[in-house]
Design a protein around this motif. Structure first.
Motif, PDB file in Angstrom:
ATOM      1  N   TRP A 162      -0.193 -16.610 -17.017  1.00  0.00           N
ATOM      2  CA  TRP A 162      -1.053 -15.681 -16.413  1.00  0.00           C
ATOM      3  C   TRP A 162      -0.855 -15.199 -15.184  1.00  0.00           C
ATOM      4  CZ3 TRP A 162      -3.684 -14.916 -20.728  1.00  0.00           C
ATOM      5  CH2 TRP A 162      -3.899 -15.853 -21.512  1.00  0.00           C
ATOM      6  N   SER A 163       0.013 -15.784 -14.150  1.00  0.00           N
ATOM      7  CA  SER A 163       0.400 -15.265 -13.089  1.00  0.00           C
ATOM      8  C   SER A 163       1.309 -14.000 -13.334  1.00  0.00           C
ATOM      9  CB  SER A 163       0.799 -16.142 -12.030  1.00  0.00           C
ATOM     10  OG  SER A 163      -0.107 -17.178 -11.666  1.00  0.00           O
ATOM     11  N   ALA A 164       2.241 -14.461 -14.127  1.00  0.00           N
ATOM     12  CA  ALA A 164       3.256 -13.331 -14.492  1.00  0.00           C
ATOM     13  C   ALA A 164       2.440 -12.074 -15.350  1.00  0.00           C
ATOM     14  CB  ALA A 164       4.229 -14.042 -15.494  1.00  0.00           C
ATOM     15  N   ASN A 165       1.517 -12.223 -16.198  1.00  0.00           N
ATOM     16  CA  ASN A 165       0.974 -11.368 -16.787  1.00  0.00           C
ATOM     17  C   ASN A 165       0.283 -10.330 -15.630  1.00  0.00           C
ATOM     18  OD1 ASN A 165       1.993 -12.056 -19.027  1.00  0.00           O
ATOM     19  ND2 ASN A 165       0.168 -12.932 -19.931  1.00  0.00           N
ATOM     20  N   GLY A 166      -0.370 -11.018 -14.562  1.00  0.00           N
ATOM     21  CA  GLY A 166      -1.181 -10.211 -13.666  1.00  0.00           C
ATOM     22  C   GLY A 166      -0.342  -9.677 -12.777  1.00  0.00           C
ATOM     23  N   LEU A 167       1.107 -10.015 -12.616  1.00  0.00           N
ATOM     24  CA  LEU A 167       1.701  -9.378 -11.356  1.00  0.00           C
ATOM     25  C   LEU A 167       1.928  -7.681 -11.692  1.00  0.00           C
ATOM     26  CD1 LEU A 167       3.503 -10.097  -9.040  1.00  0.00           C
ATOM     27  CD2 LEU A 167       5.388 -10.507 -10.539  1.00  0.00           C
ATOM     28  N   ALA A 168       2.255  -7.437 -12.819  1.00  0.00           N
ATOM     29  CA  ALA A 168       2.451  -5.793 -13.109  1.00  0.00           C
ATOM     30  C   ALA A 168       1.200  -5.112 -12.914  1.00  0.00           C
ATOM     31  CB  ALA A 168       2.754  -5.686 -14.631  1.00  0.00           C
ATOM     32  N   LYS A 169      -0.044  -5.763 -13.100  1.00  0.00           N
ATOM     33  CA  LYS A 169      -1.199  -4.859 -12.624  1.00  0.00           C
ATOM     34  C   LYS A 169      -1.389  -4.690 -10.963  1.00  0.00           C
ATOM     35  CE  LYS A 169      -6.341  -4.873 -12.988  1.00  0.00           C
ATOM     36  NZ  LYS A 169      -7.487  -5.468 -13.650  1.00  0.00           N
ATOM     37  N   LEU A 170      -1.007  -5.886 -10.355  1.00  0.00           N
ATOM     38  CA  LEU A 170      -1.029  -5.918  -8.882  1.00  0.00           C
ATOM     39  C   LEU A 170       0.115  -5.116  -8.561  1.00  0.00           C
ATOM     40  CD1 LEU A 170      -1.981  -6.922  -6.178  1.00  0.00           C
ATOM     41  CD2 LEU A 170      -0.346  -8.678  -6.580  1.00  0.00           C
ATOM     42  N   LEU A 171       1.167  -4.988  -8.902  1.00  0.00           N
ATOM     43  CA  LEU A 171       2.171  -4.018  -8.209  1.00  0.00           C
ATOM     44  C   LEU A 171       1.829  -2.518  -8.593  1.00  0.00           C
ATOM     45  CD1 LEU A 171       5.407  -6.236  -9.579  1.00  0.00           C
ATOM     46  CD2 LEU A 171       4.592  -5.863  -7.210  1.00  0.00           C
ATOM     47  N   ASP A 172       1.347  -2.225  -9.775  1.00  0.00           N
ATOM     48  CA  ASP A 172       0.811  -0.939  -9.929  1.00  0.00           C
ATOM     49  C   ASP A 172      -0.414  -0.484  -8.936  1.00  0.00           C
ATOM     50  OD1 ASP A 172       2.463  -0.695 -12.288  1.00  0.00           O
ATOM     51  OD2 ASP A 172       0.742  -1.425 -13.573  1.00  0.00           O
ATOM     52  N   THR A 173      -1.107  -1.377  -8.525  1.00  0.00           N
ATOM     53  CA  THR A 173      -2.077  -1.122  -7.735  1.00  0.00           C
ATOM     54  C   THR A 173      -1.727  -0.913  -6.357  1.00  0.00           C
ATOM     55  OG1 THR A 173      -3.774  -2.625  -8.677  1.00  0.00           O
ATOM     56  CG2 THR A 173      -4.208  -2.131  -6.249  1.00  0.00           C
ATOM     57  N   ILE A 174      -0.386  -1.653  -5.876  1.00  0.00           N
ATOM     58  CA  ILE A 174       0.386  -1.426  -4.579  1.00  0.00           C
ATOM     59  C   ILE A 174       0.901  -0.053  -4.559  1.00  0.00           C
ATOM     60  CG2 ILE A 174       2.343  -2.204  -3.285  1.00  0.00           C
ATOM     61  CD1 ILE A 174       1.497  -4.898  -4.198  1.00  0.00           C
ATOM     62  N   THR A 175       1.550   0.488  -5.824  1.00  0.00           N
ATOM     63  CA  THR A 175       2.309   1.567  -6.032  1.00  0.00           C
ATOM     64  C   THR A 175       1.143   2.853  -5.897  1.00  0.00           C
ATOM     65  OG1 THR A 175       3.778   0.816  -7.384  1.00  0.00           O
ATOM     66  CG2 THR A 175       3.512   2.981  -7.542  1.00  0.00           C
ATOM     67  N   GLN A 176      -0.093   2.613  -6.520  1.00  0.00           N
ATOM     68  CA  GLN A 176      -1.236   3.618  -6.226  1.00  0.00           C
ATOM     69  C   GLN A 176      -1.335   3.723  -4.787  1.00  0.00           C
ATOM     70  OE1 GLN A 176      -4.023   2.323  -9.025  1.00  0.00           O
ATOM     71  NE2 GLN A 176      -2.924   2.597 -10.721  1.00  0.00           N
ATOM     72  N   VAL A 177      -1.673   2.724  -4.207  1.00  0.00           N
ATOM     73  CA  VAL A 177      -1.981   2.841  -2.599  1.00  0.00           C
ATOM     74  C   VAL A 177      -0.795   3.397  -1.874  1.00  0.00           C
ATOM     75  CG1 VAL A 177      -2.423   1.421  -0.568  1.00  0.00           C
ATOM     76  CG2 VAL A 177      -3.263   0.673  -2.539  1.00  0.00           C
ATOM     77  N   GLN A 178       0.369   3.151  -2.238  1.00  0.00           N
ATOM     78  CA  GLN A 178       1.492   3.687  -1.411  1.00  0.00           C
ATOM     79  C   GLN A 178       1.322   5.215  -1.964  1.00  0.00           C
ATOM     80  OE1 GLN A 178       5.334   3.483  -3.270  1.00  0.00           O
ATOM     81  NE2 GLN A 178       6.283   2.791  -1.541  1.00  0.00           N
ATOM     82  N   GLN A 179       1.128   5.684  -2.999  1.00  0.00           N
ATOM     83  CA  GLN A 179       1.189   7.233  -3.405  1.00  0.00           C
ATOM     84  C   GLN A 179      -0.122   7.791  -3.083  1.00  0.00           C
ATOM     85  OE1 GLN A 179       1.557   7.086  -7.612  1.00  0.00           O
ATOM     86  NE2 GLN A 179       3.824   6.786  -7.448  1.00  0.00           N
ATOM     87  N   SER A 180      -1.177   7.116  -2.734  1.00  0.00           N
ATOM     88  CA  SER A 180      -2.253   7.880  -2.482  1.00  0.00           C
ATOM     89  C   SER A 180      -2.737   7.679  -0.898  1.00  0.00           C
ATOM     90  CB  SER A 180      -3.564   7.413  -3.289  1.00  0.00           C
ATOM     91  OG  SER A 180      -3.236   7.501  -4.557  1.00  0.00           O
ATOM     92  N   TYR A 181      -2.458   6.551  -0.295  1.00  0.00           N
ATOM     93  CA  TYR A 181      -3.215   6.522   0.974  1.00  0.00           C
ATOM     94  C   TYR A 181      -2.023   5.768   2.131  1.00  0.00           C
ATOM     95  CZ  TYR A 181      -7.174   6.183  -2.137  1.00  0.00           C
ATOM     96  OH  TYR A 181      -7.930   6.119  -3.133  1.00  0.00           O
ATOM     97  N   ASN A 182      -0.975   5.378   1.802  1.00  0.00           N
ATOM     98  CA  ASN A 182       0.015   4.633   2.799  1.00  0.00           C
ATOM     99  C   ASN A 182       1.291   4.649   2.385  1.00  0.00           C
ATOM    100  OD1 ASN A 182       0.959   3.037   4.596  1.00  0.00           O
ATOM    101  ND2 ASN A 182       0.069   1.101   3.899  1.00  0.00           N
ATOM    102  N   PRO A 183       1.788   5.895   2.388  1.00  0.00           N
ATOM    103  CA  PRO A 183       3.387   6.021   1.927  1.00  0.00           C
ATOM    104  C   PRO A 183       4.316   5.133   2.615  1.00  0.00           C
ATOM    105  CG  PRO A 183       2.688   7.996   3.477  1.00  0.00           C
ATOM    106  CD  PRO A 183       1.387   7.073   3.277  1.00  0.00           C
TER     107      PRO A 183
END
Length: 266
Positions: A162-183
Motif C-alpha cells: 500500500w505504501s508503494a501504491n500510494g507513492l505515485a499519488k504523493l509524487l503527483d501532488t508534489i509535482t502539482q505544487v511545484q508547477q502551480s505554487y512553488n517552482p
C-alpha cells in the motif's frame, strides 16, 4: 563578508498514516541539533504528535500554528514559538482542535491560501539553519501549504504494497505544487522506513520503490531504516538514539547520514 544564514526548509509528508513520518522527523531533528544546527520544527499535523515529544509544558490553550494560519488572528511565527527539549531547537506547536478547524477554513478560503505558511516562515529563514515541517497523513490544504513553503519534500514510506501504491499519488501532488505554487520545490529524499530486509515482501517492495524513484530521478536516502523497537521507544521517551546502547547508536548514525544527504552538511 559572511554569508547570511538562510534556512533549508524540508517538509515530511505521506498521505498514508503509520509509516513513521513523525518518528523520522524526530530523529532527524536530533541529528541536526547534535550537528550544531539551529533548528525550527513546525507541527502542521492536527494530531500534534511532534509537539508532544519535542516540547514540554505546552498547554492546550497556548497559541500555535493555527493562530498563524487563521485569517481571524494576527499572530506571527515568532509570536507562537516555544523552546524545544534540546538546545538549539524551537518548535511551532499544535495542540487541541484548532488546527483542524483552520484546515477546514482553508478549504473555502480565497486566493493565495496555499502560500500562508510560506509567507509566515519567510522572515524566520535568517534565524535558523534548518526548518522541518511535520504534516498529517493527508494531502489537504495544510500539506499543500507545507509543500508550498518548502525547498524539499522528505517522502517517508514503507516497503509494503500500500505504501508503494500510494507513492505515485504523493509524487503527483508534489509535482502539482511545484508547477502551480512553488517552482523551487524538489523531492529532497525518499526514506524507506521500518524496512524488513529479511522478508520476501520487504525485499520485493523495496525493489519496486527503488525502481520508481530511479525512474523519476528521485534521491533515495541510504541505508533504509530497519524496523526496530528502539526507534519508536526513543521517540516516545523524548530521548536521542545516541543516548542508548551500541545498537541504538548505530541507528542514530543512519539519521546523521540522512542529514548529510539532505543538506550537504558534513
Amino acid at each position: 563578508m559572511t554569508t547570511p544564514r538562510q534556512a533549508t526548509i524540508l517538509t515530511a509528508c505521506n498521505q498514508k498514516g503509520g509509516v513513521g513520518k513523525s518518528t523520522t522527523l524526530y530523529h532527524l531533528t536530533r541529528a541536526a541539533v547534535l550537528a550544531g544546527l539551529r533548528v525550527l520544527v513546525v507541527d502542521s499535523d492536527p494530531q500534534g504528535n511532534i509537539t508532544s515529544v519535542l516540547t514540554e509544558d505546552v498547554g492546550e490553550t497556548e497559541p500555535g500554528l493555527a493562530d498563524v494560519l487563521s485569517e481571524y488572528t494576527s499572530d506571527t511565527i515568532a509570536d507562537v514559538i516555544v523552546p524545544g527539549i534540546w538546545d538549539g531547537l524551537d518548535v511551532v506547536p499544535t495542540t487541541g482542535e484548532t488546527l483542524g478547524v483552520v484546515r477546514d477554513q482553508l478549504v473555502v478560503a480565497g486566493a493565495a491560501r496555499e502560500g500562508r505558511l510560506s509567507r509566515a516562515l519567510e522572515p524566520m529563514r535568517g534565524d535558523y539553519d534548518l526548518i522541518l515541517i511535520d504534516c498529517g497523513p493527508n494531502l489537504d490544504q495544510l500539506v499543500i501549504n507545507a509543500l508550498t513553503a518548502a525547498d524539499g519534500a522528505l517522502v517517508v514510506t514503507q516497503t509494503k504494497l500500500w505504501s508503494a501504491n500510494g507513492l505515485a499519488k504523493l509524487l503527483d501532488t508534489i509535482t502539482q505544487v511545484q508547477q502551480s505554487y512553488n517552482p523551487r520545490l524538489r523531492v529532497g529524499g525518499v526514506v524507506l522506513n521500518q524496512h524488513e530486509a529479511r522478508t520476501v515482501g520487504g525485499g520485493h517492495w523495496a525493489g519496486e520503490i527503488e525502481a520508481a524513484a530511479e525512474a523519476r530521478g528521485l534521491p533515495l536516502l541510504t541505508p533504509p531504516v530497519p524496523k526496530r523497537q528502539a526507534i519508536a521507544d526513543a521517540t516516545e521517551e523524548s530521548i536521542g538514539l545516541d543516548e542508548g546502547d551500541a545498537d541504538s547508536r548505530e541507528l542514530a548514525a543512519i539519521y546523521d547520514g540522512y542529514l548529510t544527504q539532505l543538506t550537504g552538511r558534513n
